[in-house]
Write an enzyme that holds these catalytic residues in place. Sequence first.
Site, short mmCIF file in Angstrom:
data_model
loop_
_atom_site.label_atom_id
_atom_site.label_comp_id
_atom_site.label_asym_id
_atom_site.label_seq_id
_atom_site.Cartn_x
_atom_site.Cartn_y
_atom_site.Cartn_z
N HIS A 449 -29.28 39.22 3.43
CA HIS A 449 -28.39 40.20 4.06
C HIS A 449 -29.13 41.24 4.89
O HIS A 449 -28.51 42.00 5.65
CB HIS A 449 -27.55 40.89 2.97
CG HIS A 449 -26.27 41.45 3.47
ND1 HIS A 449 -25.86 41.35 4.78
CD2 HIS A 449 -25.27 42.12 2.83
CE1 HIS A 449 -24.68 41.93 4.93
NE2 HIS A 449 -24.31 42.41 3.76
N ARG A 450 -30.44 41.33 4.77
CA ARG A 450 -31.19 42.27 5.60
C ARG A 450 -31.14 41.87 7.07
O ARG A 450 -31.25 42.72 7.95
CB ARG A 450 -32.66 42.32 5.14
CG ARG A 450 -32.87 42.93 3.76
CD ARG A 450 -34.31 42.87 3.35
NE ARG A 450 -34.79 41.50 3.29
CZ ARG A 450 -36.05 41.16 3.03
NH1 ARG A 450 -36.96 42.10 2.82
NH2 ARG A 450 -36.42 39.90 2.98
#
Length: 478
Positions: A449-450
């Site tokens: 998700h980064r």
Amino acid sequence: MAKEIKVPQIGDGVESATVSEVLVAEGDKIEKDQSVIAVESDKASVEVPSSAAGTIKEIKISEGDEVEVGQVIILLEESDDDDDDETEEDNGEASEEEKEKENTSEEENENEDEDSGEKQSGKKKKKIKEENPEDNDEEPEEDDADENKDEKKSSKKDESEADKTSEEKENKKSGESSGESSTGAGIQASPGTRRLARELGVDLTELAEEISGRVSEKDVKEFAKKDSQKSTRSASISLPDFEKWGSVERKPLNNIRKATAKNVTASWQSVPHVFQFDEADITDIQQYLEVNQDKAEKAGGKLTITALLTKIVASALVRFPKFNASIDMENEEMILKNYVNIGIAVATEKGLLVPVIKDADKKSIIEIATELTNIAEKARDGKLSKEDMEGANFSISNLGGIGGTNFTPIVPAFQVAILGISRSAKKPVYIDDEFKPREILPLSLSYDHRLIDGADGAAFINWITQALEDPYKALLGA
């Protein structure tokens, strides 16, 4: 009189939080707005500042306690500076009263000396004598002024010394509140650096042994990266004595299992995972596999859903380049790759191995099928070379041959996504006003998700699903 320091409003809708760290100790002298405790809620992790300056008389909470907004956490003996301010205010009020009396006296004594300055001086001296009858000698006004100057100089000196030692006090408070904990007693580091260390699980005491001088946020990030690579948290867990409940047998982990444990732990700790699920109707594509099976066998391979998905994923990685990237948090960069290498998980007796299909986007499905057959045999025979397992940008794990409806694979190190395939099953699907039996394949996408947002993940797996339902989509690169 003791002043109460209370828990302020931490965030919208947050009424309570857990004390994660006490940053000060009883007897400490603190400044206004200095952080005194750190708290964590389901929405935020923040440090609570003091609403006043003074010396800490009592700390009414400890680490792990649940506190509510408005709850008293510290009793503070306000500093002398505050008392001095109040005294000055009182003196100011008294001075105003004196002036009024003096003005009245002036009106009543119009025939006296017209020099108002002398009158006021004489009256002031007289008043001092009346208030201090024990003092026999009058002191000139210059002495009062000198005393005020000395007090101001002393006050400025105290403030200067306080400024010089404020950082040392902050470090000391953080260290004393946790003893030999991860905050590190006596270590030079800003509150922001200490907060980052707590978030990354870095022990500042260990970090300080490797560097000299002030600890920076960059030092914390680098240490966290090295720490996650060289060890796992599970190694620090103390196991119970299992023999208390029966006989046990110990066997050493083989090198493959050791490497797997190390890599998946590092990935799980550093990657904020998101899991996306979908289902693909592969009824028609199974017919495609059956029709072209002979071609693959003549080339020395076997045409499988994994081979077809490898080609489809390769096309998807070209269309969605962020999934073919790596993230460099140290330099805050995204590394986009101009080649498409896909790792294929293979189960062996010794453990999981992931050989790599290089340049998958440039190979045909038959070429991929043949290469997959060969590397799978090499993996099971223990003949894979180091080069065979390096350079993957994306991975595929197929558990369909074993079973299960869905699973959530862990994103491999230095990659940002992995696709999981489970066992297909016949399900009734409503088509043309009637239910028809269709072969449905469950898909599981895990991503970092980064770098990848939910919309990106949904678009990626949706494209793969559509390509599985229409094989020509992947072949044509549409």
